[in-house]
Design a protein around this motif. Structure first.
Motif, mmCIF file in Angstrom:
data_model
loop_
_atom_site.group_PDB
_atom_site.id
_atom_site.type_symbol
_atom_site.label_atom_id
_atom_site.label_comp_id
_atom_site.label_asym_id
_atom_site.label_seq_id
_atom_site.Cartn_x
_atom_site.Cartn_y
_atom_site.Cartn_z
ATOM 1 N N VAL A 84 0.851 -1.260 -0.013
ATOM 2 C CA VAL A 84 -0.096 0.088 0.056
ATOM 3 C C VAL A 84 0.844 1.124 -0.180
ATOM 4 O O VAL A 84 0.473 2.278 -0.709
ATOM 5 N N ALA A 85 1.704 1.191 0.896
ATOM 6 C CA ALA A 85 2.581 2.371 0.988
ATOM 7 C C ALA A 85 4.063 2.048 1.387
ATOM 8 O O ALA A 85 4.025 0.938 1.986
ATOM 9 N N THR A 86 5.107 3.020 1.373
ATOM 10 C CA THR A 86 6.512 2.579 2.124
ATOM 11 C C THR A 86 6.692 3.708 2.977
ATOM 12 O O THR A 86 6.319 4.891 2.938
ATOM 13 N N TRP A 87 7.424 3.351 4.172
ATOM 14 C CA TRP A 87 7.517 4.624 5.091
ATOM 15 C C TRP A 87 8.834 5.264 4.861
ATOM 16 O O TRP A 87 9.963 4.590 4.249
ATOM 17 N N HIS A 88 8.919 6.507 4.893
ATOM 18 C CA HIS A 88 10.239 7.412 4.910
ATOM 19 C C HIS A 88 10.460 8.054 6.261
ATOM 20 O O HIS A 88 9.646 8.082 7.006
ATOM 21 N N ILE B 11 -3.784 5.361 6.397
ATOM 22 C CA ILE B 11 -3.181 5.059 5.382
ATOM 23 C C ILE B 11 -3.816 4.099 4.278
ATOM 24 O O ILE B 11 -3.966 4.650 3.028
ATOM 25 N N LYS B 12 -4.061 2.941 4.671
ATOM 26 C CA LYS B 12 -4.733 1.781 4.077
ATOM 27 C C LYS B 12 -6.069 2.306 3.351
ATOM 28 O O LYS B 12 -6.533 2.052 2.116
ATOM 29 N N GLY B 13 -6.660 2.993 4.189
ATOM 30 C CA GLY B 13 -8.172 3.370 3.819
ATOM 31 C C GLY B 13 -8.036 4.414 2.700
ATOM 32 O O GLY B 13 -8.843 4.148 1.593
#
Length: 295
Positions: free
Chosen positions: A39-43, A85-87
């Motif tokens: 879904v996304a990546t952390w930075h 984030i997922k939503g």
């Protein structure tokens, strides 16, 4: 006698055949490479303004790597914890997909995490109170919105624009205290974002702070160029506090609508069947379509 033996053999063999077929299917499935849905990546970013390291998550459009010449609008989401984030990413990707008639464009989504949201998203140092009654003790942990906003504007924008293919469109999405922060940025730095999605903000903060601040911000808003969507929930179930929060929300909408500026577009929706705890994704859904709708 032979007939009896035949029946016995079938009964014995049939479960073995089912087991063999089932095992074969499992083996076939196991032979397929497992693919995760990311879904996304952390930075991380080291903030000189906040004097600490902050995390944010980034979700790129599905065709980002294939369209190397394409630059994308960015949607900044406050309260960027993993559930939100997922939503939001799922909603954005679905609404921009052909299955839903591509209602909105594709976005780079940046979800900003806040370990101390009470501090980050409140513009003044105060308790959460109404009519003299303290609802939540926050006086010693509030009032950090200006620094947080400056971090986003000065440091986070630069970091995102240097790492990803962005265009000039920046949207801000905030709910509750996040809506308070989004509205405060609109009043004080309206050109920081091109789009504002404000969902059931905390209008009771600091005794009607947003409407009092509006009276000082009219000149700034005269020069603003932004699209604004404001969603309100029905919080009558909690009594006078909920009723007053919606009343002040409506006052805020009406105040913005009095600005004589064709480049400041304000729309709103009241969700009569939704409460504060249930309105968020409906407000996000209608807000995204209202602000970015392609058809």
């Amino acid at each position: 006698m032979e007939k009896a033996v035949l029946k016995l053999n079938i009964k014995s063999v049939f479960p073995m055949l089912i087991l063999a077929l089932f095992s074969a299917n499992l083996a076939a499935d196991d032979s397929q490479p497992s693919e995760q849905i990311v879904v996304a990546t952390w930075h991380e970013i080291q903030s000189d303004i906040l004097k600490e390291t902050r995390r944010y998550a980034v979700s790129l459009p599905p065709n980002y790597d294939q369209n190397e010449s394409e630059h994308y609008p960015v949607l900044y989401v406050l309260d960027g914890h993993s559930v939100r984030i997922k939503g939001v990413v799922g909603m954005v990707e679905s609404l921009s997909h052909y299955d839903l008639s591509q209602r909105i464009p594709q976005f780079i989504v940046v979800a900003i995490e806040s370990d101390n949201r009470n501090f980050d998203m409140t513009p003044t140092q105060n308790d959460l109170a109404y009519n003299g009654e303290v609802l939540q003790n926050m006086k010693h942990n509030s009032g950090g919105a200006r620094k947080f906003s400056e971090f986003i504007k000065t440091e986070l924008f630069k970091d995102i624009d240097s790492k990803f293919r962005t265009n000039d469109s920046r949207g801000l999405v905030g709910m509750s205290l996040g809506g308070l922060l989004a509205a405060d940025i609109l009043l004080n730095s309206p050109n920081m974002f091109s789009h504002f999605l404000i969902a059931d903000a905390t209008y009771i903060w600091d005794d009607n702070y947003l409407n009092k601040t509006f009276l000082k911000s009219q000149q700034v808003l005269n020069d603003a160029k932004a699209n604004v969507f404001i969603g309100l929930a029905n919080n009558d179930h909690i009594g006078e506090i909920g009723i007053r929060n919606r009343q002040w929300g409506n006052d805020f909408i009406n105040n913005l609508s009095t600005i004589n500026n064709e480049q400041l577009k304000v729309t709103s929706k009241y969700f009569a069947d939704e409460q504060h705890g249930t309105v968020m994704f409906l407000a996000f859904y209608y807000g995204l379509i209202e602000l970015y709708g392609t058809n």
